[in-house]
Design an enzyme around this catalytic site. Structure first.
Site, PDB file in Angstrom:
ATOM      1  CB  SER A   1      13.300  22.433 -15.255  1.00 21.14           C
ATOM      2  OG  SER A   1      12.478  23.572 -15.433  1.00 21.14           O
TER       3      SER A   1
ATOM      4  CE  LYS B   1      11.700  19.473 -10.849  1.00 21.43           C
ATOM      5  NZ  LYS B   1      10.495  19.834 -11.606  1.00 21.43           N
TER       6      LYS B   1
ATOM      7  CG  HIS C   1      -1.696  -1.245   1.417  1.00 24.93           C
ATOM      8  ND1 HIS C   1      -2.933  -1.495   0.877  1.00 24.93           N
ATOM      9  CD2 HIS C   1      -1.351  -2.376   2.101  1.00 24.93           C
ATOM     10  CE1 HIS C   1      -3.339  -2.705   1.223  1.00 24.93           C
ATOM     11  NE2 HIS C   1      -2.391  -3.267   1.954  1.00 24.93           N
TER      12      HIS C   1
ATOM     13  CD  GLU D   1       8.631  12.193 -15.317  1.00 20.56           C
ATOM     14  OE1 GLU D   1       7.738  12.785 -14.705  1.00 20.56           O
ATOM     15  OE2 GLU D   1       9.579  12.791 -15.851  1.00 20.56           O
TER      16      GLU D   1
END
Ligand code: ARG
Length: 477
Positions: A279, A285, A158, A292
């Site tokens: 970024s 970043k 979980h 992804e």
């Protein structure tokens, strides 16, 4: 002939340009050129041997096919959308080189059995290539696992910290799933065993063509048994797409962990610069774009499976032009999974493991609460009572904001008299890991055994792949 098509005899008008643009498939089915040529070489040889055409004609066809093959290899082939598909492009090019004798190649053959053969040869090749990609990724997982037998992190259920595990054990979990994926491709490969050539448009041929002969030459166990099924079925492509979808789902789960673990909140890993992007706005970043994108691409690969399932659903036997829609999803999944496997292997091989961060998260004593309950079980206490007592301890610690480890022997005994020591004496991470010494468990020996098994499995499978690929290489005849 009144048009540029080989079926010109029946037609008096050229195809409408819109229809031509709409129905042509050469911009994608050119991928099948090599397989189409291979099938045609077998066909040309068989026609000569069976006496359907003369040996000279057979040799001329083979020579012409050689010229075409060279043109394709050297990117000199003039693909023509007006000629619809790869089969006709090659046939018309052969005619350009050889003249009318080229028209003998299609004796007893239809584009329907021809495309079924091309797909079978293509699928045989890509099921092996995809397996190889999966094995390479498993190889990286196993290597990284070997480095991290001693690295401990929380295992999760979980997405809540559950029990401590070795990082090796965690990565081997992904290697297991990928192992089953590879075996699905292996099974699918073995099922592509019968040769479509000679099924004709749908009902075979009145000519005595040598189906056994072409089947043997092309590495099949024999010809297909039913000509209708041969030109109508596409389940071998479906199987590839479904195996690919399952594998991509596994990759996306692994990718999701890399995304999660590389957050500041987890901080378990840092992806290599070479596998991250920045970024354009925020200088601080470092984004996990590679995992992804893999996660995202699983969507399109699942979509490709659904596309073909939907195309096939409700199609009457036998060949229908709808079947041409099998190719784009198939080709797309082939290259997508190839690239995803490659970048995931690279990302995993180069990422930095933050061993300290993992250890810190794993040092949460609550991860050993189950061990306390099992301690009581060893004292003869029923598990349910033990669970209840430890549940009260955990509740107490969380309400009173005290560290589980600080509980003295007396305090422990106030929850259950069978506790014979302080919490600190009963809780030990290494002991906890080592005492899970069952098959598939977290002890060092068990993990090392599993690791060695997977390593052997990978080596065996690589050997098998080498052999299958060698067997599928066309002999110089
Ligand atoms: N290009 C077609 C396909 O990919 C194969 C040709 C069969 N065409 C036909 N009209 N019978 O399915």
């Amino acid at each position: 002939m009144s048009t540029n098509k080989p079926w010109g005899g029946r037609f008096s008008e050229a195809t409408d340009p819109t229809v031509e643009r709409f129905s042509t498939s050469i911009h994608f089915d050119r991928v099948l050129a090599r397989h189409d040529l291979r099938g045609s070489r077998a066909q040309a040889r068989m026609l000569g041997k069976s006496g359907l055409i003369s040996n000279e004609d057979s040799e001329a066809l083979l020579r012409g096919l050689g010229i075409v093959a060279k043109e394709i290899e050297e990117d000199q082939f003039p693909f023509d959308p007006a000629l619809e598909d790869i089969h006709m492009n090659i046939e018309m090019r052969l005619r350009h080189h050889l003249g009318p004798v080229a028209g003998k190649l299609h004796t007893g053959r239809s584009r329907n059995d021809q495309v079924a053969l091309d797909l079978a040869l293509f699928l045989r090749e890509v099921t092996l290539a995809t397996q190889r990609g999966i094995l390479a990724l498993r190889g990286v997982l196993v290597e990284r696992a070997r480095e991290h037998i001693g690295t401990v992190l929380p295992g999760y259920t979980h997405l809540q910290r559950a029990q401590p595990v070795r990082l090796a054990h965690h990565w081997l979990a992904h290697a297991e799933a990928l192992g089953r994926d590879a075996s699905r491709f292996r099974d699918a490969h073995a099922r592509i065993e019968r040769c479509p050539l000679g099924a004709g448009a749908l009902a075979g041929s009145t000519l005595p063509i040598g189906r056994e002969e072409t089947a043997a030459e092309l590495g099949f166990v024999g010809p297909t048994r039913n000509s209708l099924d041969t030109v109508a079925s596409r389940d071998a492509a479906l199987e590839y797409l479904s195996n690919t979808a399952i594998t991509m789902v596994h990759l996306s789960r692994l990718a999701e962990e890399l995304v999660l673990w590389s957050t500041t909140e987890f901080g378990f890993i840092e992806l290599a610069d070479a596998y991250s992007t920045g970024s354009s706005l925020m200088p601080q970043k470092k984004n996990p774009d590679v995992p992804e994108i893999v996660r995202g691409k699983s969507g399109r690969v699942i979509g490709n499976l659904v596309t073909l399932l939907t195309v096939l659903k409700g199609l009457p036997l036998t060949y229908n032009r709808d079947l041409q829609e099998d190719k784009e999803p198939l080709f797309d999944s082939v290259t997508t999974i190839r690239d995803c496997l490659e970048v995931m292997a690279g990302a995993l091989a180069t990422l930095d493991v933050r061993v300290g961060k993992m250890a810190e998260a794993a040092s949460d004593p609550m991860l050993l609460a189950t061990d306390l309950a099992e301690f009581l079980v060893r004292q003869g206490i029923p598990f349910r009572d033990a669970h209840e007592a430890v549940g009260q301890i955990v509740g107490h610690c969380s309400r009173e904001q005290v560290d589980l480890r600080s509980l003295t022997k007396a305090e422990m005994q106030s929850f259950h008299e069978a506790f014979s020591a302080s919490a600190d004496d009963l809780l030990d991470l290494e002991v906890s890991l080592e005492s899970r010494d069952l098959a598939g468990g977290t002890s060092k020996d068990r993990v090392l055994t599993a690791l060695a098994e997977v390593e052997t499995e990978i080596a065996t499978e690589l050997g098998a792949l080498d052999a299958l690929e060698a067997a599928d290489r066309e002999e110089d005849l």
